[in-house]
Design an enzyme around this catalytic site. Structure first.
Site, PDB file in Angstrom:
ATOM      1  CG  HIS A 193      -1.868   1.114   1.307  1.00 43.92           C
ATOM      2  ND1 HIS A 193      -2.940   1.119   2.161  1.00 43.92           N
ATOM      3  CD2 HIS A 193      -1.937   2.288   0.651  1.00 43.92           C
ATOM      4  CE1 HIS A 193      -3.626   2.235   2.025  1.00 43.92           C
ATOM      5  NE2 HIS A 193      -3.022   2.970   1.109  1.00 43.92           N
ATOM      6  NE  ARG A 252       0.813  11.283  -3.706  1.00 40.38           N
ATOM      7  CZ  ARG A 252      -0.248  10.976  -2.989  1.00 40.38           C
ATOM      8  NH1 ARG A 252      -1.295  10.373  -3.548  1.00 40.38           N
ATOM      9  NH2 ARG A 252      -0.293  11.259  -1.708  1.00 40.38           N
ATOM     10  CG  ASP A 310      -6.027   3.886  -0.596  1.00 36.98           C
ATOM     11  OD1 ASP A 310      -6.700   4.005   0.435  1.00 36.98           O
ATOM     12  OD2 ASP A 310      -4.855   4.291  -0.685  1.00 36.98           O
ATOM     13  CG  HIS A 358      -9.869   4.836   2.100  1.00 41.50           C
ATOM     14  ND1 HIS A 358      -8.730   5.591   2.115  1.00 41.50           N
ATOM     15  CD2 HIS A 358     -10.769   5.537   2.818  1.00 41.50           C
ATOM     16  CE1 HIS A 358      -8.935   6.706   2.792  1.00 41.50           C
ATOM     17  NE2 HIS A 358     -10.184   6.693   3.235  1.00 41.50           N
ATOM     18  CG  HIS A 388      -5.536   3.235   5.617  1.00 43.03           C
ATOM     19  ND1 HIS A 388      -6.900   3.147   5.646  1.00 43.03           N
ATOM     20  CD2 HIS A 388      -5.227   3.899   4.474  1.00 43.03           C
ATOM     21  CE1 HIS A 388      -7.407   3.740   4.565  1.00 43.03           C
ATOM     22  NE2 HIS A 388      -6.397   4.194   3.849  1.00 43.03           N
ATOM     23  CG  ASN A 442      -8.548   9.532   4.656  1.00 45.16           C
ATOM     24  OD1 ASN A 442      -9.031   8.646   5.355  1.00 45.16           O
ATOM     25  ND2 ASN A 442      -9.119   9.926   3.533  1.00 45.16           N
ATOM     26  CG  ASP A 486      -1.911   5.366   3.393  1.00 45.28           C
ATOM     27  OD1 ASP A 486      -1.875   5.534   2.159  1.00 45.28           O
ATOM     28  OD2 ASP A 486      -2.734   5.948   4.131  1.00 45.28           O
ATOM     29  CG  HIS A 518       0.318  15.100   0.180  1.00 44.65           C
ATOM     30  ND1 HIS A 518      -0.477  15.113  -0.935  1.00 44.65           N
ATOM     31  CD2 HIS A 518      -0.202  14.144   0.995  1.00 44.65           C
ATOM     32  CE1 HIS A 518      -1.445  14.215  -0.809  1.00 44.65           C
ATOM     33  NE2 HIS A 518      -1.303  13.601   0.346  1.00 44.65           N
ATOM     34  N   GLY A 561      -2.048  12.778   4.479  1.00 49.41           N
ATOM     35  CA  GLY A 561      -1.073  11.750   4.134  1.00 49.41           C
ATOM     36  C   GLY A 561       0.309  12.095   4.639  1.00 49.41           C
TER      37      GLY A 561
HETATM   38  O1  DOR Z   1      -3.758   9.988   4.150  1.00 51.66           O
HETATM   39  C1  DOR Z   1      -3.980   9.454   3.091  1.00 51.66           C
HETATM   40  N1  DOR Z   1      -3.432   9.912   1.957  1.00 51.66           N
HETATM   41  N2  DOR Z   1      -4.812   8.414   3.047  1.00 51.66           N
HETATM   42  C2  DOR Z   1      -5.245   7.891   1.886  1.00 51.66           C
HETATM   43  O2  DOR Z   1      -5.981   6.934   1.923  1.00 51.66           O
HETATM   44  C3  DOR Z   1      -4.828   8.490   0.601  1.00 51.66           C
HETATM   45  C4  DOR Z   1      -3.540   9.164   0.761  1.00 51.66           C
HETATM   46  C5  DOR Z   1      -3.143  10.014  -0.415  1.00 51.66           C
HETATM   47  O3  DOR Z   1      -3.299   9.575  -1.545  1.00 51.66           O
HETATM   48  O4  DOR Z   1      -2.625  11.112  -0.203  1.00 51.66           O
END
Ligand code: DOR
Length: 443
Positions: A66, A70, A163, A190, A243, A292, A319, A323, A338
């Site tokens: 998992h 990107r 997800d 998810h 998660h 999340n 996970d 970002h 995330g």
């Molecule tokens: O915190 C998260 N970020 N949870 C997710 O399920 C998706 C992920 C993301 O893609 O940034």
């Protein structure tokens, strides 16, 4: 391809129950022999390189089922190459990437795009690992109608998931599970009822109240897990809870796995942050702790550890969700959810589970190798275990190496980790993929 001998380490292979000081000989990308140094069948002499593994754990290559890489669409956060490099540095020889890309991975063409990227990365000399795609379960990840699930399986998907979002409609979920069952693969959910989390920024608890943020209740996760485990058992499809953040979800999983088909069909995973942090990490509006599902309370952390210890949770997954810094610099409510995880996961799992006395190293390695391999049908490729003739995917772990997490330590394109500044114990010091050393930490 140069041959390799990994000598003098503690060889841990949960799939075969091995836990002994043993040497590993590798040739042509495969494990050529496993034995003691005194064993004359071990081809010691001709090895082009000998790695001294004294004091190290020698395990099957770690598998993360998992991660978010990107690509396509958000390459400023991570690419398949940068994510695979981060994975190798974290000790992972295989990762499975989620389909919430732009566009989402919902067609055979897009799955083949990932497969091509993965192949070219492995053909390079860069730090890298194997990458397998998880396909979107619904068209456009919109949750309205199933994607081309049977074609996606033929195109190389190793599991299905929307997800980032749950499939909210029970009817669509039922159709998806019926199709996924025909592929022999697993569906990964998810769990989040979107009608309960609108505007939610963090766990619905006293910290959210104090910070003036909208809460995200445990029940949003639990009601989807409850609904889905019933559906999956009724359909006879393989179903995996991603998660898990709530003590209640761990209980739902425990009950589902106690049914006659439960062990075979139903699995669940825990991530490093849900095993080590609570909602207090969001104090001072720290957006690197915004995730999340959200970080919850100590009772939840304790329940997740207990669920790992009693065999309810059988898979660990980061996970890994990169970002960019400017996105995480937004006000808490607006920042994306995330955190990166590939390079810090192993010592965090060790801290939460092994050093804390919940499980042993061999159990931890099972949760990171053969169990995720089975989840994604990668055991059929020989991944997740150490066997003569099988792929030489191997991780060497120094369980006691102490290091501090800094942005410079992280090779991921994004640095959004709530663990920056933390001193951790344990590290992957070498990562071998198909017989090639893809990462080595100076010792
Ligand atoms: O915190 C998260 N970020 N949870 C997710 O399920 C998706 C992920 C993301 O893609 O940034």
């Amino acid at each position: 391809m140069p041959s390799l001998l990994i000598a003098g380490g503690r060889l841990l292979d949960p799939a075969s129950g091995t836990d002994h000081p043993l040497d590993l000989a590798i040739a042509e990308g495969r494990i050529a022999a496993i034995g003691t140094p005194a064993n004359p069948r071990l081809p010691h002499g001709p090895a082009d390189r000998v790695i001294d593994a004294q004091g190290l754990l020698v395990t099957p290559g770690l598998i993360d089922p998992h991660v978010h890489l990107r690509e396509p669409g958000h390459e400023h956060k991570e690419t398949t190459a940068s994510g695979a490099a981060a994975a190798a540095r974290g000790g992972f020889t295989t990762v499975c990437c989620m389909p919430n890309t732009s566009p989402p991975l919902d067609t055979p063409e897009l799955l083949r795009f990932i497969a091509d990227r993965a192949a070219s990365i492995l053909a390079s000399d860069l730090p890298a690992c194997r990458v397998f795609p998880v396909a979107a379960a619904t068209k456009g990840r919109k949750g309205d109608e199933p994607a081309e699930i049977l074609l996606a399986a033929k195109a190389g998907a190793v599991a299905f998931s929307d997800d980032g979002d749950a499939i909210a409609s029970a009817g669509v979920m039922n159709r998806v599970l019926t199709l996924v069952k025909q592929t022999g693969l697993a569906f990964m959910q998810h769990c989040q009822d979107p009608t309960m989390t609108r505007g939610g920024a963090m766990h619905a608890g006293e910290v959210a109240l104090r910070l003036g943020l909208t809460g995200w209740p445990r029940a949003a996760e639990e009601i989807i897990a409850e609904r889905d485990t019933r559906l999956a058992l009724a359909v006879g499809a393989r179903y995996h809870v991603q998660h898990i953040s709530s003590a209640g979800t761990a209980d739902i999983l425990r009950r589902a796995r106690a049914t006659p088909q439960g062990q075979a069909l139903i699995t669940g995973e825990a991530s490093p942050h849900h095993l080590t942090l609570t909602h207090h990490a969001c104090e001072s509006y720290n957006t690197n702790a915004k995730v999340n599902p959200p970080l919850r309370e100590q009772v939840d952390v304790n329940a997740l550890k207990e669920a790992v210890a009693d065999g309810t949770i059988t898979v660990l997954a980061t996970d890994h969700a990169p970002h960019a810094a400017d996105e995480k610099a937004l006000p808490f409510e607006e920042a994306p959810m995330g955190m990166v995880g590939l390079e810090t996961a192993l010592p965090l799992y060790a801290e939460a589970l092994v050093h804390a006395g919940a499980i042993t190293w061999p159990r931890l390695i099972a949760l990171l190798t053969i169990n995720p391999a089975r989840l994604c049908n990668l055991d059929a490729l020989g991944l997740g275990r150490l066997a003569v003739g099988g792929p030489a995917d191997i991780t060497l772990i120094d369980p006691d190496l102490v290091w501090t997490v800094t942005p410079n330590e992280l090779t991921s394109r994004s640095k959004n980790s709530p663990f920056l500044g933390r001193t951790l114990r344990g590290r992957a010091v070498a990562t071998v993929v198909a017989g090639t050393v893809r990462h080595e930490h100076p010792r």
